[in-house]
Scaffold this active site. Structure first.
Site, PDB file in Angstrom:
ATOM      1  N   PRO A 114      40.101   3.382 -18.777  1.00  0.00           N
ATOM      2  CA  PRO A 114      40.812   4.196 -17.788  1.00  0.00           C
ATOM      3  C   PRO A 114      41.282   5.544 -18.318  1.00  0.00           C
ATOM      4  CG  PRO A 114      42.168   2.341 -18.501  1.00  0.00           C
ATOM      5  CD  PRO A 114      40.800   2.109 -19.054  1.00  0.00           C
ATOM      6  N   GLU A 141      43.782  -6.025 -23.368  1.00  0.00           N
ATOM      7  CA  GLU A 141      44.774  -4.967 -23.239  1.00  0.00           C
ATOM      8  C   GLU A 141      44.199  -3.609 -23.605  1.00  0.00           C
ATOM      9  OE1 GLU A 141      48.427  -3.129 -22.512  1.00  0.00           O
ATOM     10  OE2 GLU A 141      47.720  -5.152 -22.020  1.00  0.00           O
ATOM     11  N   ARG A 179      18.780   5.925 -11.463  1.00  0.00           N
ATOM     12  CA  ARG A 179      18.084   6.414 -10.272  1.00  0.00           C
ATOM     13  C   ARG A 179      17.651   7.870 -10.424  1.00  0.00           C
ATOM     14  NH1 ARG A 179      20.656   8.614  -6.165  1.00  0.00           N
ATOM     15  NH2 ARG A 179      19.760   7.144  -4.651  1.00  0.00           N
ATOM     16  N   ASP A 194      20.957  13.865  -2.483  1.00  0.00           N
ATOM     17  CA  ASP A 194      22.085  12.951  -2.345  1.00  0.00           C
ATOM     18  C   ASP A 194      23.407  13.697  -2.389  1.00  0.00           C
ATOM     19  OD1 ASP A 194      20.699  10.618  -2.041  1.00  0.00           O
ATOM     20  OD2 ASP A 194      20.781  10.049  -4.154  1.00  0.00           O
TER      21      ASP A 194
END
Length: 276
Positions: A114, A141, A179, A194
């Site tokens: 994160p 953790e 992709r 896209d």
């Protein structure tokens, strides 16, 4: 391209790597996809890969040894440049045609966490130029800081929210990158048009039937006039981006025609508000 994922849950990747675009790309030999259980590199009879944090606190922290050993084994080297040779560890199945050699660039070693850089389409395009990607997926953790400081080349996050582990984010990044590889998509223009590839959200799509429950396909898409269709799609992409993600327009290089269309859209919206 070769993609290796270090995880405590390799079974999570079986269906993802064998289905849809990823499965077809692997079947065509365009990408090698491997999930490796780094618990096999623990070096202890209990297979433990985590421990309590120094200084106290809750949670468990992933130890550096299993991660370092697994990465070094993938690269064909261990501390001192020798093969890992860890007892009871099987070599991951790797496409021989995609095996590492001295002429190939070192891999990008990506830590899913994160605290990392937010993943974007631009980052996907950057990673799609690489020969080898190694993803490290945590599940506790956190990681011993020495993994960040001395092993990884990139830290990536897919958003500001909490997940149980790094496996799902890794799947997202791998799908997005794969992709973009040549030959993976049936229509080579798909990846180019896209959402986010042009800096804008994608324009609306329609298919048969022409009319469904009274809702009709825009006449311009039935006209067969390709230049007008392209212009309509560009304008609708601008409209959708301005309405839903105006932040994407900041710093985007727009043509004079784009700017004129945006001004018209803003005037239309203002007139609509005034008439309500």
């Amino acid at each position: 391209m070769r993609v290796d994922v270090l995880t405590l849950f390799p079974e999570m990747f079986a269906s993802v790597f064998g289905s849809s675009i990823l499965g077809k790309a692997r079947d065509k030999g365009l990408v090698s996809l491997n999930a490796i259980n780094f618990r096999d590199y623990s070096g202890n009879k209990h297979g433990s890969v985590d421990d309590t944090p120094y200084g106290g606190g809750g949670g468990m922290v992933l130890k550096p040894e299993p991660i370092f050993h697994a990465v070094e084994d993938l690269l064909g080297q261990h501390a001192g440049g020798e093969a890992a040779g860890l007892s009871g560890v099987e070599e991951p199945a790797v496409n021989p045609g995609l095996a590492l050699n001295a002429s190939v660039r070192p891999p990008r070693i990506i830590l899913m966490c994160p605290q990392g850089e937010t993943f974007t389409q631009k980052k996907a395009e950057e990673l799609a130029q690489e020969d080898h990607l190694v993803f490290i997926c945590g599940h506790y953790e956190g990681y011993d800081e020495r993994i960040r400081e001395h092993l990884v080349t990139d830290e990536l996050s897919i958003g500001d929210y909490v997940l149980t582990g790094g496996e799902l984010p890794a799947m997202v990044v791998i799908d997005s990158v794969t992709r973009l590889l040549p030959g993976v998509l049936g229509n080579e223009t798909s990846a180019v048009t896209d959402s986010f590839s042009t800096g804008l959200l994608e324009y609306p799509h329609y298919t048969r039937p022409v009319e469904f429950r009274g809702w009709k396909v825009p006449d311009i898409l039935l006209s067969g006039h390709h230049a007008n269709v392209d212009e309509w799609r560009r304008k609708e992409a601008l409209r959708r981006t301005w309405q839903r993600r105006p932040d994407l327009l900041d710093g985007l290089e727009l043509t004079e025609k784009d700017k004129r269309w945006l001004k018209e859209l803003q005037e239309e919206a203002q007139a609509k508000r005034q008439n309500q």
